[in-house]
Each structure stands twice: as C-alpha cells, then as structure tokens.
Motif scaffolding. Sequence first.
Motif, PDB file in Angstrom:
ATOM      1  N   ALA A   1       4.586  14.953  -0.316  1.00 59.91           N
ATOM      2  CA  ALA A   1       3.709  13.967  -0.150  1.00 59.91           C
ATOM      3  C   ALA A   1       4.525  12.758  -0.251  1.00 59.91           C
ATOM      4  O   ALA A   1       4.042  11.814   0.534  1.00 59.91           O
ATOM      5  N   TYR A   2       5.565  12.592  -1.104  1.00 61.58           N
ATOM      6  CA  TYR A   2       6.542  11.266  -0.931  1.00 61.58           C
ATOM      7  C   TYR A   2       6.990  11.298   0.311  1.00 61.58           C
ATOM      8  O   TYR A   2       7.088  10.337   0.846  1.00 61.58           O
ATOM      9  N   ARG A   3       7.604  12.369   1.006  1.00 66.27           N
ATOM     10  CA  ARG A   3       8.281  12.104   1.996  1.00 66.27           C
ATOM     11  C   ARG A   3       7.336  11.877   3.431  1.00 66.27           C
ATOM     12  O   ARG A   3       7.495  11.358   4.386  1.00 66.27           O
ATOM     13  N   ALA A   4       5.917  12.523   3.098  1.00 71.75           N
ATOM     14  CA  ALA A   4       4.999  12.232   4.215  1.00 71.75           C
ATOM     15  C   ALA A   4       4.570  10.819   4.334  1.00 71.75           C
ATOM     16  O   ALA A   4       4.450  10.034   5.265  1.00 71.75           O
ATOM     17  N   VAL A   5       4.569   9.948   2.933  1.00 70.40           N
ATOM     18  CA  VAL A   5       4.079   8.638   2.830  1.00 70.40           C
ATOM     19  C   VAL A   5       5.405   7.714   3.476  1.00 70.40           C
ATOM     20  O   VAL A   5       5.128   6.729   4.145  1.00 70.40           O
ATOM     21  N   LEU A   6       6.584   8.228   3.041  1.00 71.21           N
ATOM     22  CA  LEU A   6       7.567   7.499   3.474  1.00 71.21           C
ATOM     23  C   LEU A   6       7.907   7.488   5.122  1.00 71.21           C
ATOM     24  O   LEU A   6       8.278   6.606   5.807  1.00 71.21           O
ATOM     25  N   HIS A   7       7.485   8.820   5.473  1.00 78.06           N
ATOM     26  CA  HIS A   7       7.724   8.813   7.089  1.00 78.06           C
ATOM     27  C   HIS A   7       6.479   8.155   7.723  1.00 78.06           C
ATOM     28  O   HIS A   7       6.796   7.530   8.882  1.00 78.06           O
ATOM     29  N   ALA A   8       5.356   7.892   7.121  1.00 78.50           N
ATOM     30  CA  ALA A   8       4.308   7.165   7.688  1.00 78.50           C
ATOM     31  C   ALA A   8       4.782   5.777   7.633  1.00 78.50           C
ATOM     32  O   ALA A   8       4.367   4.917   8.618  1.00 78.50           O
TER      33      ALA A   8
ATOM     34  N   TYR B   1       5.105  23.747  -9.493  1.00 79.87           N
ATOM     35  CA  TYR B   1       3.880  23.204  -8.829  1.00 79.87           C
ATOM     36  C   TYR B   1       3.750  21.729  -8.487  1.00 79.87           C
ATOM     37  O   TYR B   1       3.528  21.861  -7.268  1.00 79.87           O
ATOM     38  N   LEU B   2       3.869  20.869  -9.288  1.00 84.06           N
ATOM     39  CA  LEU B   2       3.608  19.558  -9.110  1.00 84.06           C
ATOM     40  C   LEU B   2       4.519  18.962  -8.280  1.00 84.06           C
ATOM     41  O   LEU B   2       4.203  18.456  -7.287  1.00 84.06           O
ATOM     42  N   GLN B   3       5.737  19.205  -8.726  1.00 83.20           N
ATOM     43  CA  GLN B   3       6.907  18.729  -7.698  1.00 83.20           C
ATOM     44  C   GLN B   3       6.911  19.164  -6.628  1.00 83.20           C
ATOM     45  O   GLN B   3       7.141  18.033  -5.654  1.00 83.20           O
ATOM     46  N   PRO B   4       6.864  20.177  -6.218  1.00 83.33           N
ATOM     47  CA  PRO B   4       6.918  20.625  -4.874  1.00 83.33           C
ATOM     48  C   PRO B   4       6.051  19.834  -3.815  1.00 83.33           C
ATOM     49  O   PRO B   4       6.478  19.231  -2.787  1.00 83.33           O
ATOM     50  N   TYR B   5       4.604  19.596  -4.320  1.00 82.14           N
ATOM     51  CA  TYR B   5       3.762  19.139  -3.333  1.00 82.14           C
ATOM     52  C   TYR B   5       4.079  17.578  -3.447  1.00 82.14           C
ATOM     53  O   TYR B   5       3.855  16.801  -2.471  1.00 82.14           O
ATOM     54  N   SER B   6       4.220  16.895  -4.712  1.00 85.04           N
ATOM     55  CA  SER B   6       4.322  15.632  -4.795  1.00 85.04           C
ATOM     56  C   SER B   6       5.825  15.249  -3.940  1.00 85.04           C
ATOM     57  O   SER B   6       5.782  14.126  -3.272  1.00 85.04           O
ATOM     58  N   ARG B   7       6.570  15.872  -3.825  1.00 91.59           N
ATOM     59  CA  ARG B   7       7.976  15.710  -3.072  1.00 91.59           C
ATOM     60  C   ARG B   7       7.690  15.698  -1.674  1.00 91.59           C
ATOM     61  O   ARG B   7       8.062  14.592  -1.066  1.00 91.59           O
TER      62      ARG B   7
ATOM     63  N   GLY C   1       0.960  -1.397   0.109  1.00 89.28           N
ATOM     64  CA  GLY C   1       0.118  -0.020  -0.061  1.00 89.28           C
ATOM     65  C   GLY C   1       0.637   1.252   0.093  1.00 89.28           C
ATOM     66  O   GLY C   1       0.551   2.370  -0.856  1.00 89.28           O
ATOM     67  N   PHE C   2       1.915   1.398   1.005  1.00 90.98           N
ATOM     68  CA  PHE C   2       2.866   2.455   1.025  1.00 90.98           C
ATOM     69  C   PHE C   2       3.562   2.514  -0.571  1.00 90.98           C
ATOM     70  O   PHE C   2       3.737   3.592  -0.853  1.00 90.98           O
ATOM     71  N   LEU C   3       3.845   1.435  -1.089  1.00 86.77           N
ATOM     72  CA  LEU C   3       4.614   1.289  -2.350  1.00 86.77           C
ATOM     73  C   LEU C   3       3.665   2.034  -3.455  1.00 86.77           C
ATOM     74  O   LEU C   3       4.569   2.641  -4.206  1.00 86.77           O
ATOM     75  N   ALA C   4       2.478   1.629  -3.485  1.00 85.79           N
ATOM     76  CA  ALA C   4       1.724   2.342  -4.559  1.00 85.79           C
ATOM     77  C   ALA C   4       1.608   3.859  -4.388  1.00 85.79           C
ATOM     78  O   ALA C   4       1.641   4.659  -5.345  1.00 85.79           O
ATOM     79  N   GLU C   5       1.600   4.413  -3.002  1.00 81.88           N
ATOM     80  CA  GLU C   5       1.514   5.760  -2.938  1.00 81.88           C
ATOM     81  C   GLU C   5       2.690   6.384  -3.148  1.00 81.88           C
ATOM     82  O   GLU C   5       2.722   7.502  -3.842  1.00 81.88           O
ATOM     83  N   LEU C   6       4.032   6.076  -2.908  1.00 81.03           N
ATOM     84  CA  LEU C   6       5.175   6.463  -3.046  1.00 81.03           C
ATOM     85  C   LEU C   6       5.303   6.477  -4.539  1.00 81.03           C
ATOM     86  O   LEU C   6       5.911   7.408  -5.063  1.00 81.03           O
TER      87      LEU C   6
ATOM     88  N   ARG D   1       5.186  21.542   5.225  1.00 84.00           N
ATOM     89  CA  ARG D   1       5.946  21.627   4.193  1.00 84.00           C
ATOM     90  C   ARG D   1       6.687  22.957   4.063  1.00 84.00           C
ATOM     91  O   ARG D   1       6.042  23.846   4.803  1.00 84.00           O
ATOM     92  N   GLY D   2       7.746  22.786   3.333  1.00 87.79           N
ATOM     93  CA  GLY D   2       8.457  24.253   3.251  1.00 87.79           C
ATOM     94  C   GLY D   2       9.755  24.284   3.851  1.00 87.79           C
ATOM     95  O   GLY D   2      10.221  25.160   3.845  1.00 87.79           O
ATOM     96  N   GLY D   3      10.030  23.367   4.946  1.00 87.87           N
ATOM     97  CA  GLY D   3      11.347  23.247   5.248  1.00 87.87           C
ATOM     98  C   GLY D   3      12.549  22.959   4.451  1.00 87.87           C
ATOM     99  O   GLY D   3      13.704  23.287   4.711  1.00 87.87           O
ATOM    100  N   ASP D   4      12.287  22.516   3.223  1.00 87.88           N
ATOM    101  CA  ASP D   4      13.004  22.419   1.931  1.00 87.88           C
ATOM    102  C   ASP D   4      13.073  23.285   1.018  1.00 87.88           C
ATOM    103  O   ASP D   4      11.665  23.385   0.643  1.00 87.88           O
ATOM    104  N   GLU D   5      13.824  23.938   0.308  1.00 87.75           N
ATOM    105  CA  GLU D   5      13.583  25.039  -0.829  1.00 87.75           C
ATOM    106  C   GLU D   5      12.810  23.908  -2.019  1.00 87.75           C
ATOM    107  O   GLU D   5      12.221  24.651  -2.744  1.00 87.75           O
ATOM    108  N   ARG D   6      13.069  22.629  -2.314  1.00 87.25           N
ATOM    109  CA  ARG D   6      12.368  21.874  -3.183  1.00 87.25           C
ATOM    110  C   ARG D   6      11.157  21.710  -3.053  1.00 87.25           C
ATOM    111  O   ARG D   6      10.430  20.999  -4.004  1.00 87.25           O
ATOM    112  N   GLU D   7      10.522  21.974  -1.763  1.00 92.33           N
ATOM    113  CA  GLU D   7       9.207  21.819  -1.506  1.00 92.33           C
ATOM    114  C   GLU D   7       8.380  22.874  -1.697  1.00 92.33           C
ATOM    115  O   GLU D   7       7.014  23.092  -1.411  1.00 92.33           O
ATOM    116  N   LEU D   8       8.970  24.093  -1.975  1.00 93.25           N
ATOM    117  CA  LEU D   8       8.483  25.396  -2.438  1.00 93.25           C
ATOM    118  C   LEU D   8       7.944  25.529  -3.833  1.00 93.25           C
ATOM    119  O   LEU D   8       8.783  25.235  -4.982  1.00 93.25           O
TER     120      LEU D   8
END
Length: 395
Positions: A128-135, A120-126, A47-52, A246-253
């Motif tokens: 979201a990827y870290r959030a799923v990996l953290h979970a 716009y898409l990459q900052p949010y998906s990046r 399940g995590f793999l599909a989201e990541l 979100r926003g602690g990394d410049e790539r997430e902005l």
Amino acid sequence: MRIIDRYVLKLMLWPLLGAMLVTLTGLLLERILRLLDMLSGSSNRFGFLAELSANLVPHYLGLTLPAAFFIALFVVISRLNQDSEIDALLASGVSFTRIVYPYVGLGLVLMCVSLVLFGYLQPYSRYAYRAVLHAAENAGWSGTVQSGMIVSPNDQLTMTTDMADAAGRRLTGVFIRQVDDQGREMVTTARMGQLRTNADGETATLVLDDGLQLRINSRGEPEVLSFDSFSLEVPLSGAARLLRARGGDERELTLTELVAESRRPDGLIPRQTLIAEFLARLSRALSLPLLPLLALPLGLATKRRGSAPGIIVAGLLLLTFNQLLQFGQGLAAGGEAPAALSVGAPFVAFTAICAITFATSRKRPGETPVGVAVERIADAIVDLRQRILPRRAQA
C-alpha cells in the motif's frame, strides 16, 4: 497470576508504551521529512503524506517492538534491583527462574503480535505504501499549482508561480515557457493569474493579467507582447503507468503466501529467497520471549556500575543479531548459502547467548560472562572519565 506477577507487569506498562511511542515517533518523523522533500512537486503532497505515514506504522512498529520491550525490561529490572526488591524476592524463597516467568509470558504475547505484524500486516502495508508513492510520483497534473511548484504536464510546457492560494487556483508571479512544434520558444510572465478546469476534464484555462510575452516569430525575430488580459489553454495529465500487482517482492508476501510460493516449481522469486524471508520473520518474532533471559541478568549486573554499560552490550547484541539476519538473507538470495544455515545460524547463536547468560545467573545472579563484559566496559568508562576530568580542571 500471583501478586508478584501482576506487580512486575504493571511496572512494565508505562516504560513499554513510552519506549515504543518515543522510538516510533522518532522513526516516523525522520521518514516524514524525507517524504516531504520527495513530494515537494506534488500538488496534493499533504494528502499523500498522511497515507504514506499511516502505511509506515506497521513497518516501524515491528522494528521498535523488540527494542522497546528490551528497554522497558531493563528499566524495570534495574529499578527492582536498585530498590533491593529482587534481593527480597530471592531471600523469601522466590527462585530466579520464577522471577522471569511473567516477563517471558509477556514476551510470548508480544511474539504473537509480532507474528501478525511481520507475517500479515507489513506485507499489505508495504505494498500500500508503494502504491501511494507510485500514485504521488505519477499522478500527473490535475489543474492546481502550489507556491514555488514547477508544473510540466508535457515536454512543450513548463509553468511555475511565486505565490498561490490554498486551492492552487489564484496565482501571483506566473512564469510560463512553451515550445511549439517547430522548436521555437515562447516565454510568458504575468503579475496575476487564475486557473479554471474545463468541462472536458482534459484541459484547463489559465487567465493571465498584466503581463509580457516574449516569442520568436516565423522569421526568427524576437517579439515582445504586452497584455492586460490573456487566456491560455493548458493540458492536464494523468498517471503515467500502472503499478504492478502485489507479490513481485518477497517482502510483500504473507507468511502463508511465502510457504505456498516456495512450493511452486515455477515461482518468479527464487525458493531460497522465500525461505530466507520466512525464517527471518520467524526469528525476529521468536526472539522476543528470549529477551527477558538476557535482560534480567544484565539488569542485576548494573547495581554497582550503573545501567549504561548493560544497555550498550545488549544494544550491540540486538544490532548484531538483526544485521546477521539481513546478511544471511542476502547470502541466501545470492545462492551463496542455504537459507536454513545463513538465517538459522544467527537465531541459534542468539538463543544460545540468552540461555547461557540466564543459566549462569541462576546460582550467582548478575555474575555471568556478559555481566563481566558489562563491568569491564563500565570500568573503562570510569577510567576514561577520570582521565578527562582532571585535564578539564587544569584547563
């Protein structure tokens, strides 16, 4: 649009889609294999793999877009050149500049797509990827066990099983190690076991069948207990910690947020780092309309020598451009150079190479400094092949 424009764009469709699909699939498969290894201890790893994987698509799509576009350009131009269709167009009065128009137009469309992806898409998906990996890494234990999985809900309990059903409830070959408050160990093994989550949602009951238990009693002597059925209550565990915002990394902005953050006097991220990230994203997007100016002369230079040397030269140029952008971002982040210089200089140099290559091809198509480098590489490859083949024949 003229007929010639529709014709060359139609030729671009399948090579572009094919190159993007192959490249994107290869990058995703390589990352998925690493994620499977990383999530081997998670009870819900698929399940995590599909989201990541879904959150990785915008990132890898942005990486594959320039390469796929250039490969498709090179394939189509080489085909038109080999079939002498370029010669027919030039002989009929269509200028070299007019031939490149539809390709530049397609590059402008892809540039807009790239701006949406990078901006716009990459900052949010990046994030979201870290959030799923953290979970996945901090999900704890929810009361299911997979085959070969090691479960350790706390420091006093470790459990594993040889086999488990699809639900992770019916277990075979169970091994449990427990440590009590006095530091004494207790090892339990069982042929079969069944897990049931309790109503309180904080514990689970493990019913073991046909097993042995080795423990140390209060006198420090080992004892072995044989049992037909044995019940053990084990704790469940939740997430260890929360993920930062979100926003602690410049790539997430996003691009808009990068501009806003760079204007703040009390920003957490250094201003030059934000500017470098902004310029790097713009440079990667703006480079797409420039690629036809490089691909067309290189494609015309391959009629006599084949396409391999041209692809090698173009690949080296694109790789160098991307690496210089990353290097410039590192210099700006470390405060060793202003972002406008460290990131802007590679883009200006790449633009100059594309413009000079195209301009020098207008009078004598295919004969450019880059084309000369292509031919020399081709000659070196042919010479090397001629030296190797006779040796193989003699052997």
